[in-house]
Design a protein around this motif. Structure first.
Motif, PDB file in Angstrom:
ATOM      1  N   PHE A 129       0.823  -1.212   0.000  1.00 54.48           N
ATOM      2  CA  PHE A 129       0.000   0.000   0.000  1.00 54.48           C
ATOM      3  C   PHE A 129       0.857   1.262   0.000  1.00 54.48           C
ATOM      4  CE2 PHE A 129      -3.233  -2.908   1.997  1.00 54.48           C
ATOM      5  CZ  PHE A 129      -4.047  -2.941   0.877  1.00 54.48           C
ATOM      6  N   VAL A 130       2.021   1.215   0.617  1.00 52.31           N
ATOM      7  CA  VAL A 130       2.915   2.378   0.575  1.00 52.31           C
ATOM      8  C   VAL A 130       3.385   2.639  -0.858  1.00 52.31           C
ATOM      9  CG1 VAL A 130       5.205   3.176   1.243  1.00 52.31           C
ATOM     10  CG2 VAL A 130       3.641   2.311   2.977  1.00 52.31           C
ATOM     11  N   VAL A 131       3.735   1.567  -1.571  1.00 49.23           N
ATOM     12  CA  VAL A 131       4.174   1.735  -2.965  1.00 49.23           C
ATOM     13  C   VAL A 131       3.041   2.305  -3.814  1.00 49.23           C
ATOM     14  CG1 VAL A 131       4.906   0.480  -5.024  1.00 49.23           C
ATOM     15  CG2 VAL A 131       5.937  -0.040  -2.810  1.00 49.23           C
ATOM     16  N   MET A 132       1.823   1.781  -3.656  1.00 50.88           N
ATOM     17  CA  MET A 132       0.691   2.308  -4.423  1.00 50.88           C
ATOM     18  C   MET A 132       0.423   3.770  -4.081  1.00 50.88           C
ATOM     19  SD  MET A 132      -1.929  -0.933  -4.176  1.00 50.88           S
ATOM     20  CE  MET A 132      -1.337  -2.591  -4.505  1.00 50.88           C
ATOM     21  N   GLY A 133       0.482   4.103  -2.801  1.00 55.01           N
ATOM     22  CA  GLY A 133       0.276   5.493  -2.407  1.00 55.01           C
ATOM     23  C   GLY A 133       1.349   6.414  -2.962  1.00 55.01           C
TER      24      GLY A 133
END
Length: 438
Positions: free
Chosen positions: A140-144
């Motif tokens: 989720f950090v990468v997507m954000g």
């Protein structure tokens, strides 16, 4: 000779009269019985009709009087009506909870992308909880970060892009005036005036669309939270969720469904992983091409190409057209043509080399099925429906193929099952006069 008392004589006379009446009734009943028997025997010996009388064929069964094709069409028709009604009800239910369904399907796609990482961490001795948390946080950090980077790049370059677009429009106008199409300045001004009038006439609709945009943002945030929540539980407890789902399946069909589930999951995982790799390669090479052609906002355009690649066929056309339009209005016709060449070259390499090599035959879907699935998904649920349509078709194709093969193998095993004294079976012998079931 003694006289008989008068009352005794009267009794004898009465008995005599009763006996005579009984005999008369009995004789009458016998005559009626003989008459009925004679009539029945007379009906048994009805003479045949004369030769000149026409032959009357017996009436057939009404079901047999209907042609075979019509009977088959009727049988198939009412079953199709039942299936169509079931599908209509299902679609109504899905449209009523569209946000929940899309969130869960997107969670499945994200889980298919992240689950191999969880399995790899588990093989290295990391407990299930920390492995799930670490993978989910990292994903989720990468997507954000990707979303933040796209927004930051657009906001940083929007002023320069607006100026370049205005310059490009002026250059396009001058080119049209000097082109062999004989376009006059008056015609260009009329087109511009018509565009301004159209925008002014639809101001209310644009305002209402902006107000609806607030609702869309709220729904999008709700869907993102649902997707995150579902992803966490699918990563952590996916196996037990699947085992619980199998209990809802009828016992007769449970073995086939239990085998089709892992096959469908492998297909979905291969599709998501392959699509991510192909989209990343497209974004890198097209982004490098438009960067060396000095097209502004090359990096945000590359990110858009990566995101649109998750919509097969249609996404590549839309993202490529966006890059060509930006190159046309900012750098001119020659740069736009070169951008189109780069986009087409990368997409041809993707379609003929990357997708067959990376995705393989497990998730191969005919292009016509892809186009129809994307169109139906877009009509039903917009962009989200277009994204999930193709993986849904791929998974359905895998499940149908597995169940067909499982049914064929089950029938083959039943056909070659040993019989007689050499057969080992826990079932009791069949009753006399019956054959054992295969």
């Amino acid at each position: 000779m003694s006289r008989v008392p008068g009352w005794l004589g009267r009794v004898g006379a009465g008995l005599t009269e009763i006996s005579e009446r009984y005999n008369e009734r009995r004789a009458e009943a016998e005559r009626e019985h003989e008459d009925s028997e004679s009539r029945s025997r007379a009906y048994e010996h009805v003479p045949p009709p004369p030769d000149y009388a026409p032959d009357v064929a017996p009436r057939p069964d009404p079901a047999l009087a209907v042609p075979w094709g019509v009977r088959v069409a009727a049988e198939a028709g009412w079953r199709l009506l039942v299936l169509a009604g079931t599908l209509w009800v299902l679609m109504r239910v899905i449209s009523a909870v569209q946000l929940v369904v899309l969130s869960f399907v997107i969670a499945l796609l994200i889980t298919a992308l992240l689950q191999p990482t969880v399995a790899r961490l588990r093989r290295h001795g990391v407990p299930r909880g920390p492995a799930t948390a670490l993978t989910a946080i990292l994903g989720f950090v990468v997507m954000g970060l990707i979303g933040w980077f796209v927004t930051w790049q657009v906001m940083e370059n929007i002023d320069d892009l607006s100026g370049q677009i205005q310059d490009g429009i002026d250059e396009l106008r001058n080119w049209l005036l000097n082109s062999p199409f004989h376009v006059t300045d008056k015609q260009i001004n009329e087109i511009a005036a018509n565009l301004r009038e159209a925008v002014g006439a639809n101001t209310d609709q644009i305002t209402s669309a902006g107000l609806e945009g607030v609702t869309v943002v709220v729904e999008a945030l709700t869907g993102i939270l649902l997707a995150v929540f579902c992803t966490l539980f699918l990563l952590y407890d996916g196996r037990r969720i699947w085992q619980w789902t199998l209990k809802l399946v009828p016992a007769a069909a449970r073995p086939g469904v239990a085998g089709a589930g892992p096959a469908a999951w492998r297909t979905l995982t291969a599709y998501v992983r392959g699509t991510v790799i192909v989209a990343l390669i497209d974004a890198i090479f097209i982004g490098l091409g438009i960067y060396f052609l000095d097209v502004p906002m090359a990096v945000p355009l590359a990110v858009f190409i990566f995101l649109f690649a998750f919509i097969p066929l249609v996404g590549a056309v839309v993202s490529g057209a966006l890059a060509v339009v930006v190159a046309l209005v900012t750098q001119g016709v020659f740069t736009a043509v070169m951008t189109l060449v780069v986009v087409l070259a990368v997409q041809q390499i993707e379609g003929h080399i990357l997708q067959p090599f990376i995705l393989g035959r497990a998730v191969r879907v005919h292009p016509l099925a892809v186009v129809l699935a994307v169109a139906c998904g877009g009509m039903v649920a917009g962009i989200g429906g277009a994204v999930v349509a193709v993986p849904l078709v791929a998974v359905t194709n895998t499940v149908a193929g597995y169940l067909r093969s499982y049914s064929r193998e089950s029938a083959l095993r039943q056909a070659v099952r040993p019989r007689g004294a050499t057969a080992v079976s826990a079932e009791p012998p069949p009753p006399e006069g019956e054959t054992p079931a295969p």
